[in-house]
Design an enzyme around this catalytic site. Structure first.
Site, short mmCIF file in Angstrom:
data_model
loop_
_atom_site.label_atom_id
_atom_site.label_comp_id
_atom_site.label_asym_id
_atom_site.label_seq_id
_atom_site.Cartn_x
_atom_site.Cartn_y
_atom_site.Cartn_z
N GLY A 29 0.80 -1.06 -0.24
CA GLY A 29 -0.07 -0.28 0.08
C GLY A 29 0.70 1.42 0.15
O GLY A 29 0.98 2.49 -0.60
N GLU A 186 -0.81 -23.05 3.19
CA GLU A 186 0.48 -22.95 2.57
C GLU A 186 1.37 -23.58 2.64
O GLU A 186 2.40 -24.89 2.50
CB GLU A 186 0.56 -22.01 2.02
CG GLU A 186 -0.55 -21.49 0.60
CD GLU A 186 -0.03 -20.18 0.32
OE1 GLU A 186 -0.56 -19.45 -1.24
OE2 GLU A 186 0.74 -19.34 0.22
N ASP A 315 -4.48 -3.82 4.73
CA ASP A 315 -4.79 -4.75 5.97
C ASP A 315 -5.03 -3.29 7.06
O ASP A 315 -5.87 -4.03 7.38
CB ASP A 315 -3.78 -5.11 6.34
CG ASP A 315 -3.66 -6.36 5.37
OD1 ASP A 315 -4.13 -6.07 4.17
OD2 ASP A 315 -2.77 -7.85 5.86
N ALA A 331 -2.70 -7.98 -1.37
CA ALA A 331 -1.37 -7.92 -1.76
C ALA A 331 -2.14 -7.02 -2.67
O ALA A 331 -2.57 -5.82 -3.04
CB ALA A 331 -0.45 -8.30 -2.77
#
Lengths: 452, 452
Positions: A29, A186, A315, A331
């Protein structure tokens, strides 16, 4: 504008007639906001606690010793070196005084005045009212987090090679991951690949493939943000890798001996946390409403209610799609918000009205192990090898820094050809403390100093 | 053989009828000793404080952010994974009881019995009776040392971008290297390359090329182990890179403000140490004579006087060439000694007499900056680009691990094509403490905690 008594303003940032934009945070950001102001008549100070911009989506590969830390990070000032109106400062921001347009750095020793402020300091993991769990179950947000996780992961095997009791060895070889979102999935999917292939043949007392991986999810399915069919597919893929997936499984205790989940004690020396997020505490200093996760409930143009010159992006911000659904903490959303904030500042300088933020969903991706993934692209669900190739392509495309792209390709290619892991490095003074504490990474009673 | 009360012996090392060889240290000497025993009827336990074998000759490139830490290191257990008679244990050795053939690990909590012992724990830097200098002037022996040095190096520039007073900024941009041996010369030669090229254009308050690098050598010339003509050439090469080389320059104080050299105060926030070595203190526990640098004066077959089953190799051992000159503390010497110790153990097992160690000098090399080096190969002096290419070839040849070779080639090629440095990563909890202490890495009064 309040006076700035300070080293940083008077020195690091040459003062001239241009408005001063302060951006806090050098993630997706913050960097996007700076770039959106590249041609605006402003001077920008970008402040970050670290010196690097981090590609967070690949952090789990550093945590499992597949990639090097430097593969997924570049110096922020290198990223922005050609944008002459930006000065990058490494410092931590402690307080914001939005009524007087100042922020305080480094324990209040330095104050910095701004005309425009963009806050983009992201989120940390949250422990649902149990901050004491962090000591035993670290999360994965920063590079230091990933290096810590990698150290615990690798030390578990080192300690298991030294353990004499079978129960202790079993606990050392049990890895519990709390939370079935993308990070948890993941991480859980990568561990069996490492234990079955990369570590194969290196230990004399046990076969690393006997390591046990449990993924505990409190809700009814993993990857709750994906369609149900893909959640089921991900769960099958994980199971085929040997991961024990438990859904509707609520963790009520985390300590040095493991976790208690649905009332059952699971003995595990290594617990990783991927369950919750809490926005950066800076957001709470603005006097604006925040949601349960501490995210600032910004206006449609991303400004803070009551402070038209303060933007919150990424976020840290609670925003909504045109359908009223919350914008996910990913993202691409952070990049889009940062760009919108930067453009709205530029528009204000030329007297144009600000524009509302509109989230364009580019799709969702989560990878499972070496060559499986699930994805939603342009509204269409995808799974298997094609989804994985898409994942690979997208991540390489967005990874900042050409050298990093080359290096990541080399690491991945080498890993596929040889099944070796090359980033299996334990560094830092804490290693021996962790190793000696009966081989208990994170043990609170670990003691002893590193030998000279 | 003394009883072994312990976890490690009874568990990690399956006991059978084979003699037990314990090797302490996984560097060049220790790994060579293990490999020399690959086919011998022994069981081997190799113990190291870290999990990695380190290619020390390239440490200075990690310290200057050119290479990644993992580029010059591989897991020791990966290196030896195919040698089934070796068990690798990560632990620190505290004491040796050569009369009872035992060693104590991890603060005495574990004891391990051996039939044969090979000590190969190397050397640390020494401060000529001023251990307090280490705090301000770290040396370069381990990967943690290099990461610490890299952090100080990079933080100097970060702090300079924040500094308001010119004198403070000048001190932050002054780098003093004490000691004109290969480590000092290689560090001093690399810094101008980084400041002039890699960091170019990234700072707004100063030009990194204005950084000052001083190399202080107490003796009459740099690289005293090389022929005089090459010392002079190295000094000219360094000067052409902008390094101020001062010979016959004695440092009498090192503190947070810099150094005092030949009575002159040099204000510098970053001081690196490359001046002296002290052998690992384990050698002093053997009851055998040691030289001034703490090296054990071993027998010609590398055993310790009075202990025919204990060998000392590498930088811990004081040995001599057939001409009576001391064997230098370089990697090839350590490899040759480790191999000789391993072979002598194997010979003893078959009743053969041990053979004396004979050093074969393969040449000396030191590199200066990006494409200069000096070398003595087969007795012939070399300098310039050809020496540098030789240096490159030799280092790539000996670097362990194929992936590392690929990665190092990628880093170096990229660096040459773009002049960018990609390993410029500041990690760790200490960064902010260092940065806040008035930008003084290593300042003893640095205070303040890292913000949450």
């Amino acid at each position: 504008m309040a006076p700035a008594p300070a080293a940083v303003t008077s020195a690091a940032v040459p003062i001239d007639g241009r408005p001063h934009v302060v951006i806090v945070g050098g993630g997706f950001g913050g960097v996007a906001a700076a770039r959106a102001l590249a041609k605006a008549p402003v001077r920008i100070t970008l402040i970050d606690r670290t010196n690097h911009h981090l590609f967070q989506p690949l952090l789990y590969q550093v945590a499992t010793a597949v990639l090097h830390p430097a593969d997924i990070s570049v110096p922020i000032r290198w990223l922005l070196r050609k944008q002459a109106n930006v000065t990058v400062i490494m410092a931590s921001v402690d307080t914001i005084d939005a009524d007087h347009n100042t922020i305080a750095l480094d324990g209040g020793t330095t104050t910095l005045a701004y005309d425009w402020l963009v806050l983009a300091t992201g989120a940390r993991h949250a422990y649902f009212g149990h901050p004491e769990w962090e000591h035993f179950a670290p999360g994965l947000k920063s590079l230091d987090d990933a290096i810590d996780m990698r150290q615990r992961f690798l030390l578990s095997f080192e300690a298991a090679e030294r353990a004499s009791a079978a129960a202790e060895r079993d606990a050392l070889l049990t890895f519990v991951i709390v939370g079935g979102g993308p990070t948890g999935v993941e991480l859980a999917g990568m561990i069996p690949e490492v234990t079955k292939h990369a570590l194969s043949g290196e230990f004399r007392r046990f076969d690393p493939a006997q390591a046990r991986v449990l993924l505990l999810e409190g809700g009814p399915r993993v990857l709750p943000a994906f369609p149900e069919a893909l959640s089921a597919r991900a769960q099958r893929d994980l199971a085929s890798l040997g991961v024990e997936v438990r859904t509707n499984c609520v963790v009520t205790a985390v300590d040095a001996d493991g976790v208690i989940a649905n009332g059952e004690r699971i003995a595990a020396h290594t617990v990783f946390w991927g369950a919750g997020n809490q926005a950066s505490p800076l957001g709470r200093q603005l006097g604006a409403p925040v949601d349960r996760a501490g995210r600032v409930q910004v206006q449609p143009d991303l400004t803070v209610p009551g402070h038209a010159n303060v933007f919150v992006v990424g976020d840290m911000a609670a925003t909504f799609t045109t359908d009223g659904a919350p914008v996910p903490g990913v993202a691409p959303a952070a990049v889009q918000m940062g760009t919108r904030a930067g453009r709205n500042i530029a528009r204000a300088l030329t007297g144009e009205p600000s524009e509302p933020f509109r989230y364009r969903n580019k799709g969702d991706l989560a990878t499972i192990g070496r060559h499986r993934a699930v994805a939603v692209l342009a509204g269409r669900p995808l799974a298997g090898a094609f989804a994985w190739l898409t994942w690979l392509f997208v991540h390489l495309l967005y990874l900042a820094g050409g050298r990093n792209r080359v290096s990541v390709i080399v690491q991945w290619a080498w890993q596929y050809l040889t099944f070796q892991r090359g980033a299996r490095l334990i560094t830092g003074d804490t290693a021996h403390r962790l190793l000696r504490g009966r081989g208990t990474p994170g043990s609170p009673d670990a003691r002893g100093q590193r030998a000279a």
